[in-house]
Design a protein around this motif. Sequence first.
Motif, short mmCIF file in Angstrom:
data_model
loop_
_atom_site.label_atom_id
_atom_site.label_comp_id
_atom_site.label_asym_id
_atom_site.label_seq_id
_atom_site.Cartn_x
_atom_site.Cartn_y
_atom_site.Cartn_z
N CYS A 6 -21.35 6.01 11.16
CA CYS A 6 -20.22 6.01 12.10
C CYS A 6 -19.75 7.43 12.34
O CYS A 6 -19.93 8.31 11.50
N ILE A 8 -16.25 9.21 13.18
CA ILE A 8 -14.80 9.06 13.32
C ILE A 8 -14.30 10.30 14.06
O ILE A 8 -14.38 11.42 13.52
N ILE A 56 -15.70 1.83 9.05
CA ILE A 56 -16.21 2.38 7.79
C ILE A 56 -16.97 1.32 7.00
O ILE A 56 -18.04 1.57 6.43
N ILE A 62 -20.56 7.98 6.75
CA ILE A 62 -19.34 8.16 7.55
C ILE A 62 -19.25 9.63 7.95
O ILE A 62 -19.08 10.50 7.09
N LYS A 88 -20.14 4.73 -0.30
CA LYS A 88 -20.58 5.34 0.98
C LYS A 88 -20.84 6.84 0.82
O LYS A 88 -20.48 7.45 -0.20
N VAL A 90 -19.73 10.30 2.61
CA VAL A 90 -18.79 10.88 3.58
C VAL A 90 -19.29 12.28 3.95
O VAL A 90 -19.48 13.14 3.09
#
Length: 305
Positions: A6, A8, A56, A62, A88, A90
């Motif tokens: 994803c 953001i 998320i 992410i 996850k 990040v």
Amino acid sequence: MKATVCVIGTGRMGSAVARSLLNNGYPVWVWNRTPDKCAPLVALGAKTAADVKDVIQSVDVIIINVLDYAASEALLKRDHVATALAGKIVVQLTSGSPSLAREESSWVEAQGAEYLDGAIMATPDFIGLPDTALLYSGSEAAFATHKELLLALGGKSQYVGKIPGQASALDTALLTQMWGGLFGVLQGMAVAEAEDLDLALYRNQFSAFKPVVDAALFDLIDRVAARRFAGDEQTLASLGAHYSAFQHLLEACDERTLHAALPRAMDALFRQALALNGPGADFASLMPLFRQGGPSPLSKEETHA
Ligand code: NAP
């Protein structure tokens, strides 16, 4: 199988990142504070959701790219979002300082996630190109696992170290060289204009001079790395020779009343290094003046070749 990712923050940079991932066949989710900015990406195949937590929860990786760390923290440091981070990866692509990267890394790891801090050495139009570089520091395992995905954003991207702030530090070090060059050109144009030189003439000489300047820059870095500060057979120009030529800049500033803040600062550094090391030293002998804690006398090894 390709990881699900994803993005953001779909401003200028985040949109370019998401587009590049879509072009490379990754399943992409996007989220933006102003939802309208997700529409062009959704039209290209991205998915979206109203709540950042739902986005998320749907992905493995992410990527965050908002204005600054304060905006990023306001999004992530909420209980229902923080708990969704466990397990996850990040990847923080928001610009920040080394200390912000260190703090965020500790916080993300405390949520059970892995952290990579990225510095984007490009504008959005360069994202996804083979020669573009993004620098990463933090979890080496995360970089290794998702190298293909990260290289899709820039083919020359590189992992630079385990310490989370190292990518940001390298970014700042590279930008510092750029600002030195940009401010130097402003000063140079003032000198050229004061003597009625056409700026095109100044500009056109850059290509011929560039290899000489590049060689001096690389030599400087190599000498500092090897602590070879004393003048020797390989010295390209001694501190004294540099300072003698530098006088012409000071004279031009005085005579033509040009802005002299930068030349005066450089003059002070030259004088300090000359007083400490003498005119025969290499230009690299200026380096200790810039180090943490300020000037200190050179060691015996540094003063004698
Ligand atoms: P931008 O086009 O202005 O986009 C900013 C993004 O941050 C938008 O998605 C914006 O959402 C979001 N945002 C701002 N404040 C927020 C908040 N309080 N809460 C949630 N979201 C917020 O900027 P950009 O050029 O994409 O830059 C983004 C990051 O990339 C920055 O850290 C920048 O330094 C870095 N970067 C940019 C470049 C470049 O050339 N552009 C190069 C290297 C690094 P809204 O749409 O709702 O306003």
